[in-house]
Write an enzyme that holds these catalytic residues in place. Structure first.
Site, PDB file in Angstrom:
ATOM      1  NE  ARG A 180      -7.527  -1.673   1.464  1.00  0.00           N
ATOM      2  CZ  ARG A 180      -6.458  -0.916   1.682  1.00  0.00           C
ATOM      3  NH1 ARG A 180      -5.790  -1.007   2.806  1.00  0.00           N
ATOM      4  NH2 ARG A 180      -6.070  -0.037   0.781  1.00  0.00           N
TER       5      ARG A 180
ATOM      6  NE  ARG B 221      -8.227   2.875   2.820  1.00  0.00           N
ATOM      7  CZ  ARG B 221      -7.283   3.251   1.986  1.00  0.00           C
ATOM      8  NH1 ARG B 221      -6.044   3.007   2.248  1.00  0.00           N
ATOM      9  NH2 ARG B 221      -7.553   3.883   0.888  1.00  0.00           N
TER      10      ARG B 221
ATOM     11  CG  ASP C 178      -4.540   1.711   5.004  1.00  0.00           C
ATOM     12  OD1 ASP C 178      -3.981   0.935   4.201  1.00  0.00           O
ATOM     13  OD2 ASP C 178      -4.237   2.909   5.115  1.00  0.00           O
TER      14      ASP C 178
ATOM     15  CG  ASP D 139      -0.338   2.866   5.400  1.00  0.00           C
ATOM     16  OD1 ASP D 139      -0.424   2.077   4.440  1.00  0.00           O
ATOM     17  OD2 ASP D 139      -1.025   3.894   5.493  1.00  0.00           O
TER      18      ASP D 139
END
Length: 159
Positions: free
Chosen positions: A82, A92, A95, A97
Site C-alpha cells: 500500500r 487500494r 486498507d 481501519d
C-alpha cells in the site's frame, strides 16, 4: 483491550490480501485474534469508478495502545504494498481501519476513535455485526441498530 479492525481491498488478489492481513494481525505482539467475520463483496464508497471491494472485520484482544495499534496497521499495509498518496476512498491493495477500541476515545491529527464514519458504511457494519451486534459505539449507537439504518444493496456475503 478489545479492538475492532476493518479490512478492505480491491486491487490484486483481494481475498489473499485479506487472508494475509488477518494472519499479520493475529501475529501482533501479545495480541490474540478473537474472531474474524466472513468476507463481503461491496460496492465502492466515496469514489464509485473503481472495482468492488472485499471487506471483513476482525476482533482482537491486545495490550497495544490505540496509536501503537494504528502504527502496526500502517506497517501491515506498507508490507502489502500500500502506498498512501493522499487519494481518499480510491482503489487500494489493502486498507486497515481501526474502528473501535473498548474504553478509548481519541481525537487527534492521526486517529479518531471510534471511527467517525463507522455508522455510515454498510461495508463495515455488515461484518462488524457478525462479531458484535450488541456493541455500543460511543456517540453513534448499537451496531445492529446502525446496520438497520444503512443501505446494504449491492453487498454480498462470499462463501
Amino acid at each position: 483491550m478489545r479492538a475492532y479492525v476493518a479490512l478492505g481491498s480491491n486491487l490484486g488478489d483481494s481475498r489473499q490480501q485479506l487472508f494475509r492481513a488477518i494472519a499479520a494481525l493475529a501475529s501482533l505482539p501479545h495480541t490474540r485474534m478473537l474472531a474474524h467475520s466472513h468476507i463481503y463483496r461491496t460496492p465502492p464508497w466515496g469514489v464509485h469508478d473503481q472495482p468492488d471491494f472485499l471487506n471483513a472485520v476482525v476482533a482482537l484482544e491486545t495490550p497495544l495502545a490505540p496509536h501503537d495499534l494504528l502504527d502496526a496497521l500502517l506497517e501491515i499495509e506498507r508490507t502489502a504494498g500500500r502506498e498512501r498518496n493522499g487519494e481518499r476512498w480510491g482503489p487500494r491493495i489493502l486498507d486497515l481501519d481501526l474502528l473501535h477500541v473498548a474504553g478509548e476515545t481519541v481525537n487527534d491529527e492521526r486517529l479518531t476513535l471510534p471511527h467517525p464514519h463507522l455508522s455510515e458504511r454498510a461495508f463495515v457494519l455488515l461484518p462488524l455485526n457478525e462479531l458484535a451486534p450488541e456493541l455500543e459505539i460511543p456517540g453513534q449507537g448499537r451496531v445492529a441498530d446502525l446496520l438497520r439504518a444503512v443501505d446494504t444493496q449491492g453487498c454480498e456475503l462470499l462463501a
